[in-house]
Design a protein around this motif. Structure first.
Motif, PDB file in Angstrom:
ATOM      1  N   ASP A   5      12.898  -4.288 -37.172  1.00 45.45           N
ATOM      2  CA  ASP A   5      12.615  -3.250 -38.166  1.00 45.45           C
ATOM      3  C   ASP A   5      13.917  -2.665 -38.718  1.00 45.45           C
ATOM      4  O   ASP A   5      14.031  -2.405 -39.923  1.00 45.45           O
ATOM      5  CB  ASP A   5      11.789  -2.124 -37.542  1.00 45.45           C
ATOM      6  CG  ASP A   5      10.372  -2.548 -37.181  1.00 45.45           C
ATOM      7  OD1 ASP A   5       9.876  -3.541 -37.753  1.00 45.45           O
ATOM      8  OD2 ASP A   5       9.768  -1.887 -36.312  1.00 45.45           O
ATOM      9  N   GLU A  46      14.820   5.999 -41.305  1.00 48.78           N
ATOM     10  CA  GLU A  46      13.362   5.933 -41.394  1.00 48.78           C
ATOM     11  C   GLU A  46      12.849   6.734 -42.589  1.00 48.78           C
ATOM     12  O   GLU A  46      11.928   6.301 -43.301  1.00 48.78           O
ATOM     13  CB  GLU A  46      12.741   6.453 -40.092  1.00 48.78           C
ATOM     14  CG  GLU A  46      12.941   5.518 -38.912  1.00 48.78           C
ATOM     15  CD  GLU A  46      12.417   6.083 -37.605  1.00 48.78           C
ATOM     16  OE1 GLU A  46      12.185   5.291 -36.661  1.00 48.78           O
ATOM     17  OE2 GLU A  46      12.227   7.319 -37.521  1.00 48.78           O
ATOM     18  N   THR A  47      13.438   7.894 -42.821  1.00 53.12           N
ATOM     19  CA  THR A  47      13.057   8.701 -43.974  1.00 53.12           C
ATOM     20  C   THR A  47      13.369   7.960 -45.269  1.00 53.12           C
ATOM     21  O   THR A  47      12.570   7.974 -46.220  1.00 53.12           O
ATOM     22  CB  THR A  47      13.795  10.049 -43.960  1.00 53.12           C
ATOM     23  OG1 THR A  47      13.420  10.767 -42.779  1.00 53.12           O
ATOM     24  CG2 THR A  47      13.463  10.889 -45.177  1.00 53.12           C
ATOM     25  N   ALA A  61      15.270  -2.661 -42.573  1.00 56.11           N
ATOM     26  CA  ALA A  61      15.594  -1.403 -43.249  1.00 56.11           C
ATOM     27  C   ALA A  61      17.011  -1.433 -43.807  1.00 56.11           C
ATOM     28  O   ALA A  61      17.250  -0.988 -44.937  1.00 56.11           O
ATOM     29  CB  ALA A  61      15.427  -0.235 -42.285  1.00 56.11           C
ATOM     30  N   GLY A  94      10.841   5.062 -45.526  1.00 59.67           N
ATOM     31  CA  GLY A  94       9.453   5.515 -45.492  1.00 59.67           C
ATOM     32  C   GLY A  94       8.595   4.914 -44.407  1.00 59.67           C
ATOM     33  O   GLY A  94       7.370   4.832 -44.556  1.00 59.67           O
ATOM     34  N   ARG A  95       9.209   4.531 -43.281  1.00 57.12           N
ATOM     35  CA  ARG A  95       8.414   3.976 -42.179  1.00 57.12           C
ATOM     36  C   ARG A  95       9.186   4.103 -40.875  1.00 57.12           C
ATOM     37  O   ARG A  95      10.413   4.256 -40.880  1.00 57.12           O
ATOM     38  CB  ARG A  95       8.069   2.513 -42.430  1.00 57.12           C
ATOM     39  CG  ARG A  95       9.279   1.595 -42.530  1.00 57.12           C
ATOM     40  CD  ARG A  95       8.881   0.155 -42.805  1.00 57.12           C
ATOM     41  NE  ARG A  95      10.019  -0.751 -42.849  1.00 57.12           N
ATOM     42  CZ  ARG A  95      10.763  -0.974 -43.928  1.00 57.12           C
ATOM     43  NH1 ARG A  95      10.494  -0.350 -45.069  1.00 57.12           N
ATOM     44  NH2 ARG A  95      11.780  -1.840 -43.869  1.00 57.12           N
ATOM     45  N   GLN A  96       8.461   4.053 -39.763  1.00 52.52           N
ATOM     46  CA  GLN A  96       9.107   4.074 -38.453  1.00 52.52           C
ATOM     47  C   GLN A  96       9.771   2.738 -38.173  1.00 52.52           C
ATOM     48  O   GLN A  96       9.297   1.685 -38.602  1.00 52.52           O
ATOM     49  CB  GLN A  96       8.093   4.392 -37.356  1.00 52.52           C
ATOM     50  CG  GLN A  96       7.622   5.833 -37.347  1.00 52.52           C
ATOM     51  CD  GLN A  96       6.784   6.134 -36.120  1.00 52.52           C
ATOM     52  OE1 GLN A  96       5.925   5.348 -35.728  1.00 52.52           O
ATOM     53  NE2 GLN A  96       7.048   7.275 -35.502  1.00 52.52           N
ATOM     54  N   LEU A  97      10.882   2.805 -37.447  1.00 51.30           N
ATOM     55  CA  LEU A  97      11.639   1.604 -37.104  1.00 51.30           C
ATOM     56  C   LEU A  97      11.599   1.446 -35.594  1.00 51.30           C
ATOM     57  O   LEU A  97      12.436   1.980 -34.871  1.00 51.30           O
ATOM     58  CB  LEU A  97      13.077   1.714 -37.625  1.00 51.30           C
ATOM     59  CG  LEU A  97      13.192   2.037 -39.129  1.00 51.30           C
ATOM     60  CD1 LEU A  97      14.643   2.255 -39.526  1.00 51.30           C
ATOM     61  CD2 LEU A  97      12.555   0.942 -39.981  1.00 51.30           C
ATOM     62  N   LYS A  98      10.606   0.726 -35.104  1.00 59.38           N
ATOM     63  CA  LYS A  98      10.343   0.665 -33.669  1.00 59.38           C
ATOM     64  C   LYS A  98      11.093  -0.468 -32.977  1.00 59.38           C
ATOM     65  O   LYS A  98      11.283  -0.430 -31.760  1.00 59.38           O
ATOM     66  CB  LYS A  98       8.842   0.507 -33.425  1.00 59.38           C
ATOM     67  CG  LYS A  98       8.015   1.695 -33.921  1.00 59.38           C
ATOM     68  CD  LYS A  98       6.538   1.504 -33.614  1.00 59.38           C
ATOM     69  CE  LYS A  98       5.733   2.709 -34.056  1.00 59.38           C
ATOM     70  NZ  LYS A  98       4.280   2.549 -33.771  1.00 59.38           N
TER      71      LYS A  98
END
Length: 381
Positions: free
Chosen positions: A261, A249-250, A265, A253-257
């Motif tokens: 996702d 996620e870092t 990524a 640059g986004r949350q992986l819900k």
């Protein structure tokens, strides 16, 4: 002494120390340096040596680069309460992602060397003695004067789960590209290179460039979300990136819900140049890239005693699988999950009773907890 016995004697000296200089060989054998060079050329023609760094064809190691430090684990003996004093038990052991991976590999009977940095203190000397005792080649280690060896202090709750960790590892900034250039013979001998993200960004960039040029497989293992900033943007040359979901996620640059996702990524990281990605997800298992997308593998049940070192054990087993010629990430992840579960169930950072048989009896035709085909079917474009 005749020519054949001189050549054999030289060969045995190189087997004992693959990084011995031609001058030292000349002194020990009472030969001229040019004569030594001639014997070495003959051994290369005979394929008894493979050239650079006198690489022995049956003894090319996995070279691990990165952290090696003193681990302190403080485990609460009752429910942990923040903002107050808690009764605890302290244990000390040797740690660091690269060092942990190297020790797992050594205990799995794999030739392995470690390139790291220590201070001029008793902890550093004890760390090297322990590493050499389990079979890790530490001759390429950088020894700094006037600094302390790195430390990692973890606070665990009464169930063994990590609640907080503090790392004093500024000395790894000394592992610069310039330093690595002084260890080129050791690095050139690698069958596989494994680097953790304690290394500076420019050093990881150099390793990626070298891997792309020299075709020596490179595996990079994440160590924490803050240190994801050490990973270069361009990942061409990278055979495999191993990281957890938070670290991924870092990176993106986004949350992986959702699983979709995660797929997106992983594809982003592959577009940046990495051939494959493995994402560890704790008790829910791992996700790994495939030709069709990604696949999921469940984690086996484990009685958790201590989580420290479990991720490093997973990475070591994956590298062990690659070292032994398997390019199958399903098989590598199955082996990784087995070694990780064993580590979770013991108090030591690296299980002391490992053997290669633990991993070699895992095959693709064993029962697989999750179906990669079913998983991929949900997330095809």
């Amino acid at each position: 002494m005749n020519e054949i016995s001189k050549k054999d004697q030289l060969y045995e000296l190189i087997r004992a120390n693959p990084f011995i200089s031609q001058q030292d060989l000349a002194v020990q054998l009472r030969l001229s340096r040019s004569a030594v060079a001639g014997y070495i050329a003959g051994l290369i023609r005979d394929r008894r040596l493979l050239g650079r760094a006198y690489v022995l064809p049956d003894n090319r190691p996995i070279v691990c680069l990165g952290g090696a430090n003193l681990d302190r684990k403080l485990r609460s003996t009752s429910t942990l309460r923040m903002g107050t004093s808690n009764p605890a038990r302290q244990d000390e052991s040797f740690g660091g992602v690269a060092r942990n991976i190297a020790e797992n590999l050594a205990r799995l009977s794999t030739p392995v060397s470690l390139i790291t940095v220590i201070g001029d203190d008793s902890s550093g000397q004890a760390l090297l003695q322990h590493a050499e005792g389990v079979g890790i080649d530490t001759r390429a280690t950088l020894k700094l004067q006037g600094v302390c060896t790195g430390t990692y202090t973890a606070v665990l709750d009464d169930h063994g789960e990590m609640m907080l960790a503090l790392a004093d590892m500024a000395l790894y900034d000394a592992l610069t590209p310039e330093f690595l250039s002084t260890r080129q013979p050791q690095r050139a001998s690698a069958a596989l290179t494994v680097a953790d993200m304690n290394l500076p960004r420019e050093t990881l960039k150099l390793l990626l460039e070298d891997a792309a040029r020299d075709a020596i497989a490179l595996v990079i293992v994440a160590v924490s979300q803050p240190k994801m900033s050490h990973l270069p943007e361009d990942l061409h040359g990278l055979r495999l990136l191993i990281l957890n979901q938070g670290e991924l996620e870092t990176r993106v640059g986004r949350q992986l819900k959702t699983e979709a996702d995660l797929l997106a990524a992983c594809r982003t990281v592959q577009l940046q140049g990495a051939k494959d990605v493995i994402v560890t997800r704790g008790g829910t298992g791992v996700i790994y890239t495939t030709a069709q997308g990604i696949a999921h593998l469940d984690a086996p049940d484990a009685h958790i005693v201590d989580v420290t070192g479990a991720g490093d054990a997973f990475a070591a087993a994956v590298c062990w699988s690659m070292f032994h010629g398997s390019d199958d990430l399903l098989l590598a992840c199955r082996r990784g999950l087995r070694l990780s579960a064993m580590t979770l169930e013991c108090e030591e950072t690296v299980c002391p009773y490992l053997s290669a048989d633990i991993l070699s009896d895992i095959h693709n035709f064993d029962s697989v907890p999750a179906s990669p085909q079913a998983f991929n079917a949900l997330y095809q474009d």
